[in-house]
Design an enzyme around this catalytic site. Structure first.
Site, PDB file in Angstrom:
ATOM      1  N   SER A 151       0.846  -1.200   0.000  1.00 14.73           N
ATOM      2  CA  SER A 151       0.000   0.000   0.000  1.00 14.73           C
ATOM      3  C   SER A 151       0.877   1.245   0.000  1.00 14.73           C
ATOM      4  O   SER A 151       1.947   1.238   0.616  1.00 14.73           O
ATOM      5  CB  SER A 151      -0.869   0.009   1.255  1.00 14.73           C
ATOM      6  OG  SER A 151      -1.474   1.276   1.420  1.00 14.73           O
ATOM      7  N   TYR A 164      -0.841  -0.928   9.978  1.00 19.33           N
ATOM      8  CA  TYR A 164      -1.054  -1.222   8.552  1.00 19.33           C
ATOM      9  C   TYR A 164       0.202  -0.877   7.736  1.00 19.33           C
ATOM     10  O   TYR A 164       0.612  -1.640   6.862  1.00 19.33           O
ATOM     11  CB  TYR A 164      -2.260  -0.399   8.097  1.00 19.33           C
ATOM     12  CG  TYR A 164      -2.760  -0.652   6.704  1.00 19.33           C
ATOM     13  CD1 TYR A 164      -3.531  -1.766   6.414  1.00 19.33           C
ATOM     14  CD2 TYR A 164      -2.486   0.251   5.683  1.00 19.33           C
ATOM     15  CE1 TYR A 164      -4.023  -1.976   5.136  1.00 19.33           C
ATOM     16  CE2 TYR A 164      -2.977   0.055   4.406  1.00 19.33           C
ATOM     17  CZ  TYR A 164      -3.745  -1.060   4.143  1.00 19.33           C
ATOM     18  OH  TYR A 164      -4.222  -1.251   2.873  1.00 19.33           O
ATOM     19  N   LYS A 168       2.419  -3.388   5.521  1.00 17.22           N
ATOM     20  CA  LYS A 168       2.522  -3.210   4.066  1.00 17.22           C
ATOM     21  C   LYS A 168       3.965  -3.029   3.612  1.00 17.22           C
ATOM     22  O   LYS A 168       4.328  -3.401   2.484  1.00 17.22           O
ATOM     23  CB  LYS A 168       1.647  -2.037   3.627  1.00 17.22           C
ATOM     24  CG  LYS A 168       0.146  -2.308   3.769  1.00 17.22           C
ATOM     25  CD  LYS A 168      -0.283  -3.606   3.099  1.00 17.22           C
ATOM     26  CE  LYS A 168      -1.767  -3.671   2.799  1.00 17.22           C
ATOM     27  NZ  LYS A 168      -2.154  -4.981   2.235  1.00 17.22           N
TER      28      LYS A 168
HETATM   29  P1  NAI Z   1     -11.941  -5.273   1.013  1.00 15.19           P
HETATM   30  O1  NAI Z   1     -12.243  -5.135   2.467  1.00 15.19           O
HETATM   31  O2  NAI Z   1     -13.042  -5.049   0.043  1.00 15.19           O
HETATM   32  O3  NAI Z   1     -11.294  -6.687   0.706  1.00 15.19           O
HETATM   33  C1  NAI Z   1     -10.483  -7.385   1.601  1.00 15.19           C
HETATM   34  C2  NAI Z   1     -11.023  -8.794   1.692  1.00 15.19           C
HETATM   35  O4  NAI Z   1     -10.143  -9.597   2.497  1.00 15.19           O
HETATM   36  C3  NAI Z   1     -12.404  -8.861   2.338  1.00 15.19           C
HETATM   37  O5  NAI Z   1     -13.330  -9.468   1.446  1.00 15.19           O
HETATM   38  C4  NAI Z   1     -12.180  -9.669   3.599  1.00 15.19           C
HETATM   39  O6  NAI Z   1     -13.291 -10.488   3.946  1.00 15.19           O
HETATM   40  C5  NAI Z   1     -10.959 -10.492   3.237  1.00 15.19           C
HETATM   41  N1  NAI Z   1     -10.227 -10.974   4.408  1.00 15.19           N
HETATM   42  C6  NAI Z   1      -9.881 -10.253   5.501  1.00 15.19           C
HETATM   43  N2  NAI Z   1      -9.238 -11.033   6.379  1.00 15.19           N
HETATM   44  C7  NAI Z   1      -9.155 -12.271   5.832  1.00 15.19           C
HETATM   45  C8  NAI Z   1      -8.572 -13.492   6.257  1.00 15.19           C
HETATM   46  N3  NAI Z   1      -7.955 -13.574   7.452  1.00 15.19           N
HETATM   47  N4  NAI Z   1      -8.631 -14.561   5.436  1.00 15.19           N
HETATM   48  C9  NAI Z   1      -9.254 -14.475   4.236  1.00 15.19           C
HETATM   49  N5  NAI Z   1      -9.845 -13.342   3.791  1.00 15.19           N
HETATM   50  C10 NAI Z   1      -9.781 -12.243   4.574  1.00 15.19           C
HETATM   51  O7  NAI Z   1     -10.751  -4.240   0.720  1.00 15.19           O
HETATM   52  P2  NAI Z   1      -9.903  -3.962  -0.610  1.00 15.19           P
HETATM   53  O8  NAI Z   1      -9.769  -2.513  -0.714  1.00 15.19           O
HETATM   54  O9  NAI Z   1     -10.419  -4.739  -1.752  1.00 15.19           O
HETATM   55  O10 NAI Z   1      -8.469  -4.519  -0.153  1.00 15.19           O
HETATM   56  C11 NAI Z   1      -7.766  -5.554  -0.809  1.00 15.19           C
HETATM   57  C12 NAI Z   1      -6.302  -5.427  -0.460  1.00 15.19           C
HETATM   58  O11 NAI Z   1      -5.783  -4.221  -1.025  1.00 15.19           O
HETATM   59  C13 NAI Z   1      -6.010  -5.341   1.024  1.00 15.19           C
HETATM   60  O12 NAI Z   1      -4.829  -6.050   1.320  1.00 15.19           O
HETATM   61  C14 NAI Z   1      -5.804  -3.867   1.254  1.00 15.19           C
HETATM   62  O13 NAI Z   1      -5.028  -3.602   2.393  1.00 15.19           O
HETATM   63  C15 NAI Z   1      -5.108  -3.479  -0.036  1.00 15.19           C
HETATM   64  N6  NAI Z   1      -5.159  -2.069  -0.357  1.00 15.19           N
HETATM   65  C16 NAI Z   1      -6.315  -1.489  -0.773  1.00 15.19           C
HETATM   66  C17 NAI Z   1      -6.319  -0.155  -1.106  1.00 15.19           C
HETATM   67  C18 NAI Z   1      -7.511   0.498  -1.673  1.00 15.19           C
HETATM   68  O14 NAI Z   1      -7.386   1.671  -2.097  1.00 15.19           O
HETATM   69  N7  NAI Z   1      -8.652  -0.141  -1.743  1.00 15.19           N
HETATM   70  C19 NAI Z   1      -5.139   0.700  -0.891  1.00 15.19           C
HETATM   71  C20 NAI Z   1      -3.967  -0.021  -0.529  1.00 15.19           C
HETATM   72  C21 NAI Z   1      -3.998  -1.355  -0.237  1.00 15.19           C
END
Ligand code: NAI
Length: 290
Positions: A151, A164, A168
């Site tokens: 990130s 976080y 990251k």
């Molecule tokens: P999101 O919350 O929509 O997706 C994350 C998913 O991971 C969720 O569906 C959740 O249920 C699942 N999850 C959480 N803990 C888990 C576990 N222990 N085992 C299996 N599944 C698990 O959020 P998003 O934005 O799609 O994030 C995806 C990745 O991208 C994350 O790693 C986040 O930190 C990273 N990210 C996102 C950014 C953004 O702008 N959306 C910015 C920088 C990084």
């Protein structure tokens, strides 16, 4: 067109947001996908089989191949089960996209040990565990593609995200070392630092970002990085809103003297802080010190 026929991909956290988008894109292009998602809340509490099943069902409805997994990436048993699901359903693992993540934002002084540990467990331990569970299969096949999800908050720091950003940036080190160790077995590892409109960011980003910062615009880079034609490894890319850029950890030319004292360093601070010309590897850093 870059296709993924006969490739098997594990996408963690694929029930929502970015992971969902990665899974749909790879499946649409022929990959057999394990849609993993624990289905909990943004802070990692709770669990539900719904999100993983919904995405896997959608892929199958669209004519693709997918199975759902609700295992937790942060435990060794969960990680092993995710890989076993891929082997049982599709016979192998070619691609791992470590995308699962949670948020527990709090200013540094108020952060609890639990908030710190839980965030590192999902992002860092989860990426390590799932990659390591798949690693013997990739080694034996002489082929593998790993993408970890970093990130900008980790690469550059961010208020309220000590846990976080630690996680990251930790993923950058994990990515680089998997890239180095996996090289001789055809395994490539890279990290992305995305920005996209998802449930994680919808309360933080300005409303006008929704149309421009779509998850699909991040998935395009993920698909390239996990394609067999991409030999790049150990790199980090920011990606969002249609822009893709390499981020590199570099070391400036520095200041060198045989008489190094606190005062000499203070007196030459401008040289210490200089950025050009830089070096990019631990080996070149060591050479510059000799
Ligand atoms: P999101 O919350 O929509 O997706 C994350 C998913 O991971 C969720 O569906 C959740 O249920 C699942 N999850 C959480 N803990 C888990 C576990 N222990 N085992 C299996 N599944 C698990 O959020 P998003 O934005 O799609 O994030 C995806 C990745 O991208 C994350 O790693 C986040 O930190 C990273 N990210 C996102 C950014 C953004 O702008 N959306 C910015 C920088 C990084």
């Amino acid at each position: 067109m870059l296709r993924f026929d006969d490739r098997v991909a594990i996408i963690t956290g694929a029930g929502h947001g970015l992971g969902r988008s990665h899974a749909l894109l790879l499946a649409e292009r022929g990959a057999k996908v394990v849609v993993n998602d624990l289905g909990g809340a943004l802070d990692g509490t709770g669990a539900s089989a719904g999100p993983a099943a919904e995405v896997a069902d959608l892929i199958v409805k669209n004519g693709g191949q997918a199975v759902a997994s609700t295992d937790n990436v942060a435990t060794p048993e969960g990680a092993r089960a995710i890989v076993q699901t891929a082997v049982d359903a599709f016979g192998k693992v070619d691609i791992v996209v470590n995308n699962a993540g949670i948020l527990r934002d709090r200013s540094f002084g108020k952060m609890t040990v639990e908030d710190f540990d839980q965030v590192l467990a999902v992002h860092v331990r989860g990426s390590y565990l799932v990659s390591q569970a798949a690693y013997p299969l990739m080694k034996a096949a002489g082929y593998g593609r790993v993408v970890n999800t970093s990130s900008p908050a980790g690469l550059f720091g961010n208020f309220g995200q000590a846990n976080y950003s630690t996680a990251k940036m930790g993923l950058v080190g994990l990515t680089k070392t998997i890239g180095i160790e996996g090289a001789r077995n055809g395994i490539r590892a890279n990290a992305i630092a995305p920005i996209a409109w998802t449930r994680m960011t919808e309360a933080l980003l300005p409303a006008e970002f929704e149309a421009k910062f779509t998850p699909e615009r991040v998935s395009a880079l993920v698909a390239y990085l996990v394609h067999e034609s991409c030999e790049t490894s150990g790199e980090v890319f920011t990606v969002g809103g249609g822009r893709v850029a390499r981020v590199f950890v570099a070391e400036g030319p520095g200041f060198k003297t045989d008489d190094v004292t606190p005062e000499v360093i203070a007196g030459n601070w401008e040289s210490v802080m200089a950025e050009q010309p830089y070096v990019l590897t631990a080996g070149d850093s060591m050479k510059a010190m000799l």
